[in-house]
Design a protein around this motif. Structure first.
Motif, PDB file in Angstrom:
ATOM      1  N   HIS A 110       1.998  -7.070  -3.407  1.00 45.05           N
ATOM      2  CA  HIS A 110       3.297  -6.388  -3.560  1.00 45.05           C
ATOM      3  C   HIS A 110       4.367  -7.452  -3.764  1.00 45.05           C
ATOM      4  CE1 HIS A 110       2.373  -2.203  -1.622  1.00 45.05           C
ATOM      5  NE2 HIS A 110       1.465  -2.568  -2.484  1.00 45.05           N
ATOM      6  N   LYS A 112       8.314  -7.005  -4.765  1.00 43.97           N
ATOM      7  CA  LYS A 112       9.709  -6.831  -4.311  1.00 43.97           C
ATOM      8  C   LYS A 112      10.577  -8.054  -4.612  1.00 43.97           C
ATOM      9  CE  LYS A 112       9.918  -3.338  -0.761  1.00 43.97           C
ATOM     10  NZ  LYS A 112      10.480  -2.992   0.527  1.00 43.97           N
ATOM     11  N   PHE A 120       9.447   1.904  -0.631  1.00 41.45           N
ATOM     12  CA  PHE A 120       8.336   2.777  -0.233  1.00 41.45           C
ATOM     13  C   PHE A 120       8.857   3.812   0.744  1.00 41.45           C
ATOM     14  CE2 PHE A 120       6.564  -1.129  -1.768  1.00 41.45           C
ATOM     15  CZ  PHE A 120       5.442  -0.744  -2.482  1.00 41.45           C
ATOM     16  N   HIS A 123       5.650   7.047   4.974  1.00 45.21           N
ATOM     17  CA  HIS A 123       4.310   7.601   4.746  1.00 45.21           C
ATOM     18  C   HIS A 123       3.350   7.053   5.788  1.00 45.21           C
ATOM     19  CE1 HIS A 123       4.067   3.644   2.786  1.00 45.21           C
ATOM     20  NE2 HIS A 123       2.756   3.716   2.976  1.00 45.21           N
ATOM     21  N   ASP A 125      -0.774   5.591   5.678  1.00 41.46           N
ATOM     22  CA  ASP A 125      -1.735   5.191   4.662  1.00 41.46           C
ATOM     23  C   ASP A 125      -2.894   6.176   4.512  1.00 41.46           C
ATOM     24  OD1 ASP A 125      -0.185   3.095   3.904  1.00 41.46           O
ATOM     25  OD2 ASP A 125      -1.280   1.597   5.047  1.00 41.46           O
ATOM     26  N   GLN A 147      -5.299  -1.844   8.122  1.00 43.17           N
ATOM     27  CA  GLN A 147      -4.518  -2.458   7.044  1.00 43.17           C
ATOM     28  C   GLN A 147      -3.876  -3.732   7.583  1.00 43.17           C
ATOM     29  OE1 GLN A 147      -4.031  -1.321   3.829  1.00 43.17           O
ATOM     30  NE2 GLN A 147      -1.895  -0.823   3.504  1.00 43.17           N
ATOM     31  N   ILE A 149      -1.165  -6.903   6.515  1.00 48.25           N
ATOM     32  CA  ILE A 149      -0.152  -7.327   5.536  1.00 48.25           C
ATOM     33  C   ILE A 149       0.232  -8.769   5.838  1.00 48.25           C
ATOM     34  CG2 ILE A 149       2.191  -6.965   4.679  1.00 48.25           C
ATOM     35  CD1 ILE A 149       1.867  -4.086   4.828  1.00 48.25           C
ATOM     36  N   LEU A 162       9.233  -4.294   6.084  1.00 45.84           N
ATOM     37  CA  LEU A 162       8.522  -3.103   6.552  1.00 45.84           C
ATOM     38  C   LEU A 162       9.262  -2.519   7.753  1.00 45.84           C
ATOM     39  CD1 LEU A 162       5.688  -1.921   5.589  1.00 45.84           C
ATOM     40  CD2 LEU A 162       6.127  -4.234   4.789  1.00 45.84           C
ATOM     41  N   HIS A 222       5.272   4.363   8.254  1.00 44.60           N
ATOM     42  CA  HIS A 222       6.033   3.192   7.805  1.00 44.60           C
ATOM     43  C   HIS A 222       6.609   3.391   6.414  1.00 44.60           C
ATOM     44  CE1 HIS A 222       1.959   2.673   6.273  1.00 44.60           C
ATOM     45  NE2 HIS A 222       2.468   1.916   5.325  1.00 44.60           N
ATOM     46  N   SER A 224       9.559   1.038   3.444  1.00 47.28           N
ATOM     47  CA  SER A 224      10.405  -0.147   3.294  1.00 47.28           C
ATOM     48  C   SER A 224      11.438   0.127   2.204  1.00 47.28           C
ATOM     49  CB  SER A 224       9.579  -1.399   2.985  1.00 47.28           C
ATOM     50  OG  SER A 224       8.917  -1.291   1.742  1.00 47.28           O
ATOM     51  N   ARG A 233      10.362 -10.837  -1.632  1.00 44.99           N
ATOM     52  CA  ARG A 233       9.618 -10.431  -0.435  1.00 44.99           C
ATOM     53  C   ARG A 233       8.232 -10.015  -0.879  1.00 44.99           C
ATOM     54  NH1 ARG A 233       7.912  -5.123   1.970  1.00 44.99           N
ATOM     55  NH2 ARG A 233       6.541  -5.735   0.268  1.00 44.99           N
ATOM     56  N   ILE A 237      -1.740  -7.398   0.811  1.00 44.45           N
ATOM     57  CA  ILE A 237      -2.282  -6.337   1.662  1.00 44.45           C
ATOM     58  C   ILE A 237      -3.793  -6.318   1.540  1.00 44.45           C
ATOM     59  CG2 ILE A 237      -2.290  -3.846   2.053  1.00 44.45           C
ATOM     60  CD1 ILE A 237       0.506  -3.822   0.681  1.00 44.45           C
TER      61      ILE A 237
HETATM   62  O1  LIG Z   1       5.128  -3.355   0.487  1.00 45.25           O
HETATM   63  C1  LIG Z   1       5.638  -2.515   1.244  1.00 45.25           C
HETATM   64  O2  LIG Z   1       6.748  -2.650   1.721  1.00 45.25           O
HETATM   65  C2  LIG Z   1       4.895  -1.277   1.618  1.00 45.25           C
HETATM   66  C3  LIG Z   1       3.485  -1.522   1.909  1.00 45.25           C
HETATM   67  C4  LIG Z   1       2.765  -0.332   2.438  1.00 45.25           C
HETATM   68  O3  LIG Z   1       3.247   0.728   2.594  1.00 45.25           O
HETATM   69  C5  LIG Z   1       1.372  -0.484   2.814  1.00 45.25           C
HETATM   70  O4  LIG Z   1       0.836  -1.561   2.684  1.00 45.25           O
HETATM   71  O5  LIG Z   1       0.751   0.444   3.273  1.00 45.25           O
END
Ligand SMILES: O=C(O)CCC(=O)C(=O)O
Ligand SMILES: [Fe+2]
Length: 261
Positions: A110, A112, A120, A123, A125, A147, A149, A162, A222, A224, A233, A237
């Motif tokens: 990701h 950004k 985002f 939601h 996952d 998950q 990150i 996040l 979560h 963002s 940023r 993931i």
């Molecule tokens: O990159 C983001 O800020 C969101 C990532 C996300 O929602 C996720 O990895 O599940």
């Protein structure tokens, strides 16, 4: 091995952070891989498979391509694939899953970039794992998914960090009634989804240094916001499923590999 508090945070609050898990030299390598992916996207200009990875992007007019994500980024970038198999990620994932092996579903980059507008919505996952009958089975009874990150850049209040809503707060009565377009949430596979409005004060913002890792499960709520700073940023993931939980084919060469081999 994760400590008791981290395991408790994962299951009861929703997430925890492993500070400084990867060092500056490792992150510099990963950042170079992200830069190659970003440069490749500028030439592609359309969402497509390329070099074993799936590039999802927007090309508004003649301006720079907005790279939303690179799915199975390890397909194109071996250094990112290696990070996905690193024991510092895999060990905690297997411990939380309660498994000896897992299926790596995600190795996703990701971006950004400053002011690119990528954000985002709130939601869980599980919405991305469970796409209906036959696509997902909670095999271990506690979510079957972890998950991680990895922060490739420092994550600050202004660059689209996040944000998480602690699970206990999600289970309190909501401050406001849910509007018709409110997101849907659930906390186990067989529960019916419920709509809920999320207020800013429900959420906790996670900031941290490059090299730190956020860990959460499929029911952690979560999202963002957009990056309004002048610094990128970027995050990598990596997502791991309990064996047999997933019934879908994810895009990317080698996606869904079994770890440890
Ligand atoms: O990159 C983001 O800020 C969101 C990532 C996300 O929602 C996720 O990895 O599940
Ligand atoms: Fe997510």
């Amino acid at each position: 091995m994760l400590g008791e508090q981290q395991v408790k945070d994962f299951y009861e609050r929703g997430w925890f952070v492993l500070d400084g898990l990867f060092g500056p030299r490792e992150i510099a390598r990963a950042r170079a891989a992200f830069e190659r992916l970003y440069d490749a996207a500028q030439e592609l200009r359309e969402t497509q498979m390329h070099n074993g990875s799936f590039f999802v992007l927007d090309a508004p007019g003649a301006g720079p391509v907005v790279l939303k994500r690179v799915v199975w980024a390890g397909g194109a970038e071996p250094d990112l694939l290696a990070l996905g198999a690193d024991p510092r990620l895999l060990g905690p994932a297997l411990q939380l899953l309660g498994a000896k092996t897992c299926e790596q579903l995600l190795c996703q980059a990701h971006f950004k970039m400053p002011h690119d507008g990528v954000s985002f919505d709130w939601h869980q996952d599980i919405q991305h794992r469970d796409k209906g009958p036959g696509t997902w089975t909670d095999r271990n009874g506690v979510g079957s998914y972890v998950q991680t990150i990895l922060l490739i850049d420092d994550m600050t209040p202004d660059n689209g960090p996040l944000q998480f809503v602690p699970t206990p707060r999600m289970q309190e009565p909501a401050a406001a009634p849910a509007p018709p377009n409110a997101p849907l949430f659930r906390f186990s596979q067989n529960e019916a989804p419920f709509a809920r409005a999320i207020a800013a004060e429900d959420a906790v913002t996670v900031t941290g240094k490059a090299g730190s890792v956020l860990v959460f499960g499929p029911y952690a709520v979560h999202g963002s916001a957009a990056n309004i700073s002048n610094q990128p940023r970027r995050v990598l993931i990596n997502g791991y499923a309990y064996p047999g939980a997933n019934g879908r084919v994810y895009p990317g060469e080698g996606a869904g590999r079994i770890l440890p081999l």
